[in-house]
Motif scaffolding. Structure first.
Motif, PDB file in Angstrom:
ATOM      1  N   ILE A  34       6.313  35.856 -16.666  1.00 40.87           N
ATOM      2  CA  ILE A  34       5.047  34.890 -16.756  1.00 40.87           C
ATOM      3  C   ILE A  34       5.537  33.613 -16.292  1.00 40.87           C
ATOM      4  O   ILE A  34       4.866  33.031 -15.518  1.00 40.87           O
ATOM      5  CB  ILE A  34       4.418  34.840 -18.186  1.00 40.87           C
ATOM      6  N   VAL A  35       6.613  33.049 -16.953  1.00 43.90           N
ATOM      7  CA  VAL A  35       7.227  31.819 -16.479  1.00 43.90           C
ATOM      8  C   VAL A  35       7.584  31.736 -15.066  1.00 43.90           C
ATOM      9  O   VAL A  35       7.148  30.766 -14.302  1.00 43.90           O
ATOM     10  CB  VAL A  35       8.395  31.411 -17.135  1.00 43.90           C
ATOM     11  N   ALA A  36       8.242  32.929 -14.611  1.00 45.04           N
ATOM     12  CA  ALA A  36       8.575  32.860 -13.287  1.00 45.04           C
ATOM     13  C   ALA A  36       7.325  32.759 -12.248  1.00 45.04           C
ATOM     14  O   ALA A  36       7.222  32.184 -11.212  1.00 45.04           O
ATOM     15  CB  ALA A  36       9.387  34.203 -12.824  1.00 45.04           C
ATOM     16  N   CYS A  37       6.261  33.595 -12.681  1.00 49.28           N
ATOM     17  CA  CYS A  37       4.950  33.747 -11.748  1.00 49.28           C
ATOM     18  C   CYS A  37       4.335  32.391 -11.769  1.00 49.28           C
ATOM     19  O   CYS A  37       3.854  31.720 -10.917  1.00 49.28           O
ATOM     20  CB  CYS A  37       4.137  34.594 -12.138  1.00 49.28           C
ATOM     21  N   VAL A  38       4.398  31.511 -12.969  1.00 49.83           N
ATOM     22  CA  VAL A  38       3.725  30.344 -12.915  1.00 49.83           C
ATOM     23  C   VAL A  38       4.547  29.050 -12.054  1.00 49.83           C
ATOM     24  O   VAL A  38       3.998  28.503 -11.497  1.00 49.83           O
ATOM     25  CB  VAL A  38       3.492  29.783 -14.568  1.00 49.83           C
ATOM     26  N   LYS A  39       5.785  29.270 -12.290  1.00 50.31           N
ATOM     27  CA  LYS A  39       6.667  28.259 -11.403  1.00 50.31           C
ATOM     28  C   LYS A  39       6.533  28.725  -9.915  1.00 50.31           C
ATOM     29  O   LYS A  39       6.227  27.671  -9.019  1.00 50.31           O
ATOM     30  CB  LYS A  39       8.297  28.574 -11.892  1.00 50.31           C
ATOM     31  N   GLU A  40       6.515  29.827  -9.688  1.00 50.39           N
ATOM     32  CA  GLU A  40       6.342  30.307  -8.057  1.00 50.39           C
ATOM     33  C   GLU A  40       5.007  29.921  -7.547  1.00 50.39           C
ATOM     34  O   GLU A  40       4.644  29.335  -6.429  1.00 50.39           O
ATOM     35  CB  GLU A  40       6.429  31.879  -8.070  1.00 50.39           C
ATOM     36  N   ALA A  41       3.690  30.295  -8.542  1.00 46.21           N
ATOM     37  CA  ALA A  41       2.650  29.641  -7.980  1.00 46.21           C
ATOM     38  C   ALA A  41       2.376  28.249  -7.920  1.00 46.21           C
ATOM     39  O   ALA A  41       1.955  27.859  -6.894  1.00 46.21           O
ATOM     40  CB  ALA A  41       1.475  30.181  -9.050  1.00 46.21           C
ATOM     41  N   HIS A  42       2.902  27.437  -8.612  1.00 52.80           N
ATOM     42  CA  HIS A  42       3.174  26.179  -8.768  1.00 52.80           C
ATOM     43  C   HIS A  42       3.615  25.600  -7.167  1.00 52.80           C
ATOM     44  O   HIS A  42       2.949  24.822  -6.312  1.00 52.80           O
ATOM     45  CB  HIS A  42       3.565  25.231  -9.676  1.00 52.80           C
ATOM     46  N   PHE A  43       4.766  26.036  -7.077  1.00 52.22           N
ATOM     47  CA  PHE A  43       5.741  25.461  -6.036  1.00 52.22           C
ATOM     48  C   PHE A  43       4.973  26.134  -4.637  1.00 52.22           C
ATOM     49  O   PHE A  43       5.143  25.566  -3.600  1.00 52.22           O
ATOM     50  CB  PHE A  43       6.949  25.904  -6.023  1.00 52.22           C
ATOM     51  N   LYS A  44       4.439  27.197  -4.580  1.00 54.10           N
ATOM     52  CA  LYS A  44       3.940  27.978  -3.311  1.00 54.10           C
ATOM     53  C   LYS A  44       2.747  27.138  -3.057  1.00 54.10           C
ATOM     54  O   LYS A  44       2.560  26.840  -1.974  1.00 54.10           O
ATOM     55  CB  LYS A  44       3.391  29.286  -3.727  1.00 54.10           C
ATOM     56  N   VAL A  45       1.848  26.894  -3.880  1.00 53.49           N
ATOM     57  CA  VAL A  45       0.405  26.234  -3.509  1.00 53.49           C
ATOM     58  C   VAL A  45       0.861  24.559  -3.257  1.00 53.49           C
ATOM     59  O   VAL A  45       0.152  24.364  -2.198  1.00 53.49           O
ATOM     60  CB  VAL A  45      -0.507  26.128  -4.492  1.00 53.49           C
ATOM     61  N   GLU A  46       1.845  24.034  -3.807  1.00 52.45           N
ATOM     62  CA  GLU A  46       2.103  22.705  -3.618  1.00 52.45           C
ATOM     63  C   GLU A  46       2.999  22.490  -1.961  1.00 52.45           C
ATOM     64  O   GLU A  46       2.488  21.772  -1.242  1.00 52.45           O
ATOM     65  CB  GLU A  46       3.333  22.222  -4.430  1.00 52.45           C
ATOM     66  N   GLU A  47       3.557  23.626  -1.861  1.00 56.19           N
ATOM     67  CA  GLU A  47       4.246  23.669  -0.527  1.00 56.19           C
ATOM     68  C   GLU A  47       3.247  24.162   0.901  1.00 56.19           C
ATOM     69  O   GLU A  47       3.272  23.448   1.823  1.00 56.19           O
ATOM     70  CB  GLU A  47       5.276  24.842  -0.524  1.00 56.19           C
ATOM     71  N   GLU A  48       2.453  24.792   0.367  1.00 53.06           N
ATOM     72  CA  GLU A  48       1.261  25.318   1.345  1.00 53.06           C
ATOM     73  C   GLU A  48       0.337  24.204   1.725  1.00 53.06           C
ATOM     74  O   GLU A  48       0.044  23.753   3.005  1.00 53.06           O
ATOM     75  CB  GLU A  48       0.599  26.398   1.019  1.00 53.06           C
ATOM     76  N   LEU A  49      -0.001  23.351   0.653  1.00 53.77           N
ATOM     77  CA  LEU A  49      -0.795  22.180   0.982  1.00 53.77           C
ATOM     78  C   LEU A  49      -0.333  20.825   1.510  1.00 53.77           C
ATOM     79  O   LEU A  49      -0.765  20.280   2.155  1.00 53.77           O
ATOM     80  CB  LEU A  49      -1.593  21.969  -0.404  1.00 53.77           C
ATOM     81  N   PHE A  50       1.136  20.740   0.933  1.00 54.74           N
ATOM     82  CA  PHE A  50       1.558  19.267   1.144  1.00 54.74           C
ATOM     83  C   PHE A  50       2.820  19.252   1.936  1.00 54.74           C
ATOM     84  O   PHE A  50       3.394  18.144   2.390  1.00 54.74           O
ATOM     85  CB  PHE A  50       1.708  18.435  -0.184  1.00 54.74           C
ATOM     86  N   GLY A  51       3.435  20.495   2.027  1.00 54.81           N
ATOM     87  CA  GLY A  51       4.915  20.510   2.653  1.00 54.81           C
ATOM     88  C   GLY A  51       6.001  20.722   1.769  1.00 54.81           C
ATOM     89  O   GLY A  51       5.940  20.577   0.696  1.00 54.81           O
ATOM     90  N   LYS A  52       6.959  21.429   2.270  1.00 52.47           N
ATOM     91  CA  LYS A  52       8.468  21.507   1.443  1.00 52.47           C
ATOM     92  C   LYS A  52       8.629  20.408   0.635  1.00 52.47           C
ATOM     93  O   LYS A  52       9.038  19.194   1.275  1.00 52.47           O
ATOM     94  CB  LYS A  52       9.389  22.027   2.258  1.00 52.47           C
ATOM     95  N   GLY A  53       8.995  20.452  -0.591  1.00 52.60           N
ATOM     96  CA  GLY A  53       9.325  19.519  -1.613  1.00 52.60           C
ATOM     97  C   GLY A  53       8.325  18.102  -1.873  1.00 52.60           C
ATOM     98  O   GLY A  53       8.699  17.318  -2.437  1.00 52.60           O
ATOM     99  N   LYS A  54       7.136  18.357  -1.493  1.00 51.51           N
ATOM    100  CA  LYS A  54       6.139  17.373  -1.517  1.00 51.51           C
ATOM    101  C   LYS A  54       5.224  17.785  -2.305  1.00 51.51           C
ATOM    102  O   LYS A  54       4.832  18.886  -2.616  1.00 51.51           O
ATOM    103  CB  LYS A  54       5.611  17.212  -0.044  1.00 51.51           C
ATOM    104  N   SER A  55       4.531  16.803  -3.041  1.00 50.86           N
ATOM    105  CA  SER A  55       3.412  16.933  -3.966  1.00 50.86           C
ATOM    106  C   SER A  55       2.261  15.923  -3.725  1.00 50.86           C
ATOM    107  O   SER A  55       2.527  14.771  -3.051  1.00 50.86           O
ATOM    108  CB  SER A  55       3.624  16.947  -5.473  1.00 50.86           C
ATOM    109  N   LEU A  56       1.000  16.154  -4.306  1.00 51.34           N
ATOM    110  CA  LEU A  56      -0.006  15.117  -4.224  1.00 51.34           C
ATOM    111  C   LEU A  56       0.298  14.047  -4.964  1.00 51.34           C
ATOM    112  O   LEU A  56       0.961  14.318  -6.310  1.00 51.34           O
ATOM    113  CB  LEU A  56      -1.092  15.767  -4.786  1.00 51.34           C
TER     114      LEU A  56
END
Length: 194
Positions: A34-56
């Motif tokens: 569960i923890v791994a999926c939550v972390k993966e989902a967070h970073f995947k969505v952030e990266e797809e929308l804002f670029g590698k290593g970036k956040s809103l």
């Protein structure tokens, strides 16, 4: 004859898996997934929308999302929906292989008015819908553990437990019962039971 033996063996195996919660080692493994999926989902969505290593920037969380397909009126809600969907897909995939009969994603529960037993319902009023529930094999009303997924909006650092609404939500999940305290799962803190 061989076919009959195979059917009987499968029936016995099916019966044996009908009657249990996950043991401690299995529960720990499930929680790690569960923890791994939550972390993966967070970073995947952030990266797809804002670029590698970036956040809103947190200051933009309550602004309308600047995307073609808006899922919600604010970035906070839009990102939350995207991250939940990605986490649920990951959990479904991994749990379906290892614990196919011991979990439910977003089941809706309420207490029966007469018996006060926890039941599944499609009625919104007076019901609760946790994000993920581990439960007795093939019986979602015999709750083992409840998990609520919370994602920060962009680069926010706020502890979700500090939000009164979240604390109230977790206390209401505790009223549903279960073998363990309900847990918040976040990409920044992992699994947290308070």
């Amino acid at each position: 004859m061989l076919e009959k033996t195979l059917q009987v063996t499968q029936s016995i195996q099916g019966f044996l898996t009908v009657t249990k919660f996950l043991d401690e080692a299995q529960k720990k493994h499930a929680e790690d997934l569960i923890v791994a999926c939550v972390k993966e989902a967070h970073f995947k969505v952030e990266e797809e929308l804002f670029g590698k290593g970036k956040s809103l920037p947190a200051s933009d969380c309550n602004k309308p999302p600047a995307v073609e397909k808006k899922l919600a009126p604010t970035w906070r809600r839009h990102l939350g929906l995207l991250k939940h969907a990605a986490a649920f897909a990951c959990i479904q995939e991994r749990f379906s292989e290892e614990f196919p009969n011991n979990f439910s994603v977003e089941p809706r529960y309420r207490k029966d008015d007469l018996t006060k037993e926890v039941i599944l319902t499609d009625r919104m009023a007076g019901s609760l819908r946790p994000d993920l529930v581990l439960h007795f094999t093939r019986n979602a009303t015999r709750i083992q553990c409840i998990y609520e997924l919370k994602f920060p909006c962009g680069d926010e650092k706020k502890d979700p437990w500090s939000i009164a609404e979240v604390d109230k939500q977790m206390r209401s999940y505790a009223d549903l019962g279960g073998a363990c305290k309900p847990a918040l799962v976040t990409p920044q803190m992992g699994l947290d039971r308070r």
